[in-house]
Design a protein around this motif. Sequence first.
Motif, PDB file in Angstrom:
ATOM      1  N   UNK A 203       0.581   5.237  -1.492  1.00  0.00           N
ATOM      2  CA  UNK A 203       0.584   6.371  -0.566  1.00  0.00           C
ATOM      3  C   UNK A 203       1.707   7.328  -0.928  1.00  0.00           C
ATOM      4  N   UNK A 204       2.869   6.761  -1.253  1.00  0.00           N
ATOM      5  CA  UNK A 204       3.982   7.611  -1.670  1.00  0.00           C
ATOM      6  C   UNK A 204       3.582   8.406  -2.902  1.00  0.00           C
TER       7      UNK A 204
ATOM      8  N   UNK B 110       0.825  -1.200   0.000  1.00  0.00           N
ATOM      9  CA  UNK B 110       0.000   0.000   0.000  1.00  0.00           C
ATOM     10  C   UNK B 110       0.863   1.255   0.000  1.00  0.00           C
ATOM     11  N   UNK B 111       2.077   1.116   0.582  1.00  0.00           N
ATOM     12  CA  UNK B 111       2.948   2.290   0.742  1.00  0.00           C
ATOM     13  C   UNK B 111       3.292   2.929  -0.599  1.00  0.00           C
ATOM     14  N   UNK B 112       3.362   2.142  -1.659  1.00  0.00           N
ATOM     15  CA  UNK B 112       3.767   2.716  -2.946  1.00  0.00           C
ATOM     16  C   UNK B 112       2.701   3.695  -3.460  1.00  0.00           C
TER      17      UNK B 112
ATOM     18  N   UNK C 247       3.349  -2.742 -11.687  1.00  0.00           N
ATOM     19  CA  UNK C 247       3.679  -3.781 -10.707  1.00  0.00           C
ATOM     20  C   UNK C 247       2.776  -4.995 -10.837  1.00  0.00           C
TER      21      UNK C 247
ATOM     22  N   UNK D  71       7.343  -7.190  -7.087  1.00  0.00           N
ATOM     23  CA  UNK D  71       7.625  -5.838  -6.605  1.00  0.00           C
ATOM     24  C   UNK D  71       9.084  -5.464  -6.818  1.00  0.00           C
ATOM     25  N   UNK D  72       9.878  -6.396  -7.247  1.00  0.00           N
ATOM     26  CA  UNK D  72      11.261  -6.132  -7.618  1.00  0.00           C
ATOM     27  C   UNK D  72      12.040  -5.416  -6.520  1.00  0.00           C
ATOM     28  N   UNK D  73      11.720  -5.688  -5.266  1.00  0.00           N
ATOM     29  CA  UNK D  73      12.555  -5.204  -4.170  1.00  0.00           C
ATOM     30  C   UNK D  73      12.431  -3.727  -3.836  1.00  0.00           C
ATOM     31  N   UNK D  74      11.291  -3.136  -4.109  1.00  0.00           N
ATOM     32  CA  UNK D  74      11.148  -1.702  -3.845  1.00  0.00           C
ATOM     33  C   UNK D  74      10.906  -1.426  -2.376  1.00  0.00           C
ATOM     34  N   UNK D  75      10.260  -2.388  -1.754  1.00  0.00           N
ATOM     35  CA  UNK D  75       9.821  -2.156  -0.392  1.00  0.00           C
ATOM     36  C   UNK D  75      10.475  -3.197   0.479  1.00  0.00           C
ATOM     37  N   UNK D  76      10.897  -2.767   1.632  1.00  0.00           N
ATOM     38  CA  UNK D  76      11.490  -3.727   2.539  1.00  0.00           C
ATOM     39  C   UNK D  76      10.389  -4.598   3.123  1.00  0.00           C
TER      40      UNK D  76
END
Lengths: 363, 292
Positions: free
Chosen positions: B188-189, B184-186, B207, B286-291
């Motif tokens: 929101x960003x 969800x953060x993506x 994505x 997600x290719x590692x965008x979010x931890x």
Amino acid sequence: MALVTITNVWKYYGKTVAVKDLNITCKDGEFVSVLGPSGCGKSSTLRMLAGLEHISAGDIRFGDTRVNDLEPKDRDIAMVFENYALYPHKTVYENMANPLRLRNESEDTIKKRIAFAAEMLEIEYLLQRKPMELSGGQKQRTAIGRAIVREPKLFLFDEPIAHLDAKLRARMRGELKIMQRRLGTTMIYVTHDQLEAMSMADRIAVMNNGVLQQFGTPQEIYNHPVNEWVAGFVGEPPMNFIDCDLIEEGGGFYAVHSAFKVAVPADQAAKLRGALKSSGVRMGIRPDQMAISLGQEGAAKGSIKITEPLGGDTLVDVDLKGAHHVLVKTDADFRGQMNNSCSLNFDTSRWHFFSKETGVAYF
Amino acid sequence: MSSRDAVVYKTPLSRIWTIFTVIFIAFYLLWTLLPLVIMTFSSFKDLLAAFQLPPVGAFSEIGLFFNFTPTTKHYYNLFVNLGFTTYFLNSIIAAGGSAIISVVLGSMCAYALSRYEFRGKSDLFFWIISTRMAPVVAVLVPLYAIFRGMDLIGTQAGLILAFTTFNLPFAIWILKGFFDNVPYAIEEASMVDGSTRFQAFRAILPLVAPGIGAFVILCILFAWNDFLFASIIGSGGAKTLPPATVELVQPQNIQWGSIMAAGVITTLPMMLLGLLIRRYLVTGLTMGAVRE
């Protein structure tokens, strides 16, 4: 840049109260840290400021504008997320360009702003990479870069360096503080790490269970905590708390415990008068506000449980007579051994007294 | 980062297993590829040559199978005399049209179902998939009546609508799973960056590309291969390849050559599509965008 006013703000999730009647005012250009353990409502507060959560009750103003009903895009804020939230399919450059493109800035401006931010964050050589190819620290710098190219009114940082390793975290603390001073933008920084809050912020808002405990400068919070909870949360190693009785004897006040009987300085006695009638008080003293010596000459008698040499100084766990043990910070050359008898002298000008029932500080 | 592959040590059992696997794959390839090979060869053969088969068990005479003069007369016949150009285009329009509509509507609907909480959400979600539970035959007659009432029989629009009613629930289910996996953060960003809700939705579409790729394939395959809808709702004005091929089977004359050629031109585009879209299917999500 903006003055941020949070007035009587409440946040409910269903019937659960996350934030209770919060009031905070951040001055223009100020670095304010919201500090508290997880679940204390600090992130909810930040998300309400960002416009990602509705405000259940109360008002948030940026300057003179009430922003309660503004969408995030209309609030002119920039936020850095705990998990970075980069766009995985875009390069670092495009990630940073995104907020500018959404505002229809010219390619020239975009290039200039990104060059400025990349230089400040030392990520020029990463601009063509994708998030997948970055380390945690680099991702975090990119996320910060995306926030600063915007030149927003307000920065919101949600535990941005919590996931970095200890060394990098220490370095980023300094860099973030320099960056904020250089840009002069109001910053609200959420963290659960008291060290981050103490070292970076102009003022700290300490929260617990959705309630603001204390709002003040790091020195005020550290030296004059308003209650036992704040006193225990801020400071590392944490403050020692010792239950004791307060008695009046020959015109003076004494703090009495099975291990000690220490006179309370006259200027403090006035503030403690109300505590005489209560069933007891809790004395709080930080580990570095006591002097330890071997032998029994000091005010409080006990024995050494364990010593932890840390190189620069030594932590000593002391068993006081009568069930309490306290942590003392002393010099590296302290030579006490396990089970040696020892005694402590309190720095009575810097200790604190709290009500045993409510936890509120007398001073 | 360490290697993802688990370390495997060889044991006698694993060797036997490897040999077994190879044999199995060989048979499986024979099973799937042989019909396609026979179809392709036969489509280039004269009718007489197509039925020249070596006697059973005479493997030395297998060369007979490849001994023919290639002819394109079946293809010529299909496209020039039998109007397969139109049917081919009809197939493309019907399959492509329904895929596009299903992807557009399906992704928006899946996004809403993935991101918003509202009363009756799970019931709605179940209802959507329940429309796929009845077999096509069961709803064909009422559907025919409805479509005739709306003058949609024999039209491209009718056929696209029919395919879409069957593909859309599927799209929503597949894509919701993919949206659920996007942090969800993506979004929101993106919203804090200054995008509207709709722009934020568009920002995360790349994505879910693997999901969209997978779904487009399934959707086009369904429409392309469909016979029931195509023959009943599309008959006449919007005839697609499968019903057109069946018409080559006539009481006096089964046109084997043309049927084989029609089979080839029906199969080939789907194979190409599969190759084309394969890379979307294997792209990491997600290719590692979010931890995590």
